[in-house]
Write an enzyme that holds these catalytic residues in place. Structure first.
Site, PDB file in Angstrom:
ATOM      1  N   THR A 146      40.647  36.820  30.608  1.00 57.31           N
ATOM      2  CA  THR A 146      39.638  37.839  30.507  1.00 57.31           C
ATOM      3  C   THR A 146      40.205  39.190  30.174  1.00 57.31           C
ATOM      4  O   THR A 146      41.400  39.435  30.296  1.00 57.31           O
ATOM      5  CB  THR A 146      38.763  37.920  31.748  1.00 57.31           C
ATOM      6  OG1 THR A 146      37.449  38.058  31.323  1.00 57.31           O
ATOM      7  CG2 THR A 146      39.082  39.026  32.669  1.00 57.31           C
TER       8      THR A 146
ATOM      9  N   ALA B 162      40.036  40.766  21.553  1.00 59.00           N
ATOM     10  CA  ALA B 162      39.673  39.381  21.214  1.00 59.00           C
ATOM     11  C   ALA B 162      40.396  38.899  19.957  1.00 59.00           C
ATOM     12  O   ALA B 162      40.671  37.706  19.821  1.00 59.00           O
ATOM     13  CB  ALA B 162      38.165  39.256  21.045  1.00 59.00           C
TER      14      ALA B 162
ATOM     15  N   CYS C   7      44.238  38.448  21.778  1.00 61.30           N
ATOM     16  CA  CYS C   7      44.424  37.632  22.985  1.00 61.30           C
ATOM     17  C   CYS C   7      43.590  36.352  22.894  1.00 61.30           C
ATOM     18  O   CYS C   7      42.365  36.425  22.786  1.00 61.30           O
ATOM     19  CB  CYS C   7      44.020  38.431  24.222  1.00 61.30           C
ATOM     20  SG  CYS C   7      44.137  37.476  25.755  1.00 61.30           S
TER      21      CYS C   7
ATOM     22  N   THR D  13      40.562  35.878  25.386  1.00 63.20           N
ATOM     23  CA  THR D  13      39.481  36.863  25.330  1.00 63.20           C
ATOM     24  C   THR D  13      38.581  36.516  24.158  1.00 63.20           C
ATOM     25  O   THR D  13      39.069  36.206  23.080  1.00 63.20           O
ATOM     26  CB  THR D  13      40.074  38.285  25.142  1.00 63.20           C
ATOM     27  OG1 THR D  13      40.945  38.571  26.239  1.00 63.20           O
ATOM     28  CG2 THR D  13      38.984  39.339  25.073  1.00 63.20           C
TER      29      THR D  13
END
Length: 186
Positions: free
Chosen positions: A14, A168, A171, A174
């Site tokens: 996250t 995003a 990662c 994410t």
């Protein structure tokens, strides 16, 4: 081990970001939950309003642990109404000293109209520099993006959205299913 692969169960994931700008505080987070290399859920809600709606919280880490901590924080906010910093410090003390809580694996960002804080299981209660702070696997990417955008004409929500999109892109834990909560910081 778990049924989805032959690796030990490792929950990843996250990105949670908070930005304070222009009389508003915004907390945003992505929706991906992963175990090992498998995405289990793409639309988890990791950011929500707490208490009477005057505090926003976001978490990174094990979901059940985070909800336990949210409940504890809400209890502290009832004890210390309107005093987020005091409630957070009291929660951090419990988190460090309580045998059960010490095993919880989560970090939290909490914010009200006056202050934004990060709470960790080691008892840290940190206030962000320049009104920007992030946690989670994509936290450093989102933090760097938000710091680069903070002095532009973008508002706090736009900065959070763009920064989470950048995280995003980088990662793998994410995604772009973003939840945003905001408060007026006046």
């Amino acid at each position: 081990m778990h049924a989805l692969s032959q690796e030990p169960t490792v929950w990843h994931g996250t990105t949670i970001l908070t930005v304070r700008k222009g009389g508003r505080v915004v907390v945003g987070g992505d929706g991906q939950v992963s175990i090992g290399q498998t995405v289990i859920k793409s639309n988890a809600r990791k950011v929500r309003k707490l208490g009477k709606g005057d505090v926003i919280g976001g978490f990174a880490g094990a979901t059940a642990d985070a909800f336990t901590l949210f409940e504890r924080l809400e209890s502290k906010l009832e004890q210390y109404p309107g005093q987020l910093t005091r409630a957070a410090v009291e929660l951090a003390k419990d988190w460090r000293t309580d045998r059960y809580l010490r095993r919880l694996e989560a970090m939290m960002i909490v914010a009200d109209k006056e202050v934004s804080l990060v709470l960790t299981g080691t008892g840290d209660v940190l206030e962000p520099e320049a009104g920007v702070m992030a946690i989670g696997s994509g936290g450093n990417y989102a933090l760097a993006a938000a710091r680069a955008l903070i002095d532009t004409d973008k508002d706090a929500e736009s900065i959070v959205r763009k920064s989470l999109d950048i995280a995003a892109d980088i990662c793998v834990y994410t995604n772009r299913n973003i939840t945003i909560e905001a408060l007026s910081a006046e």
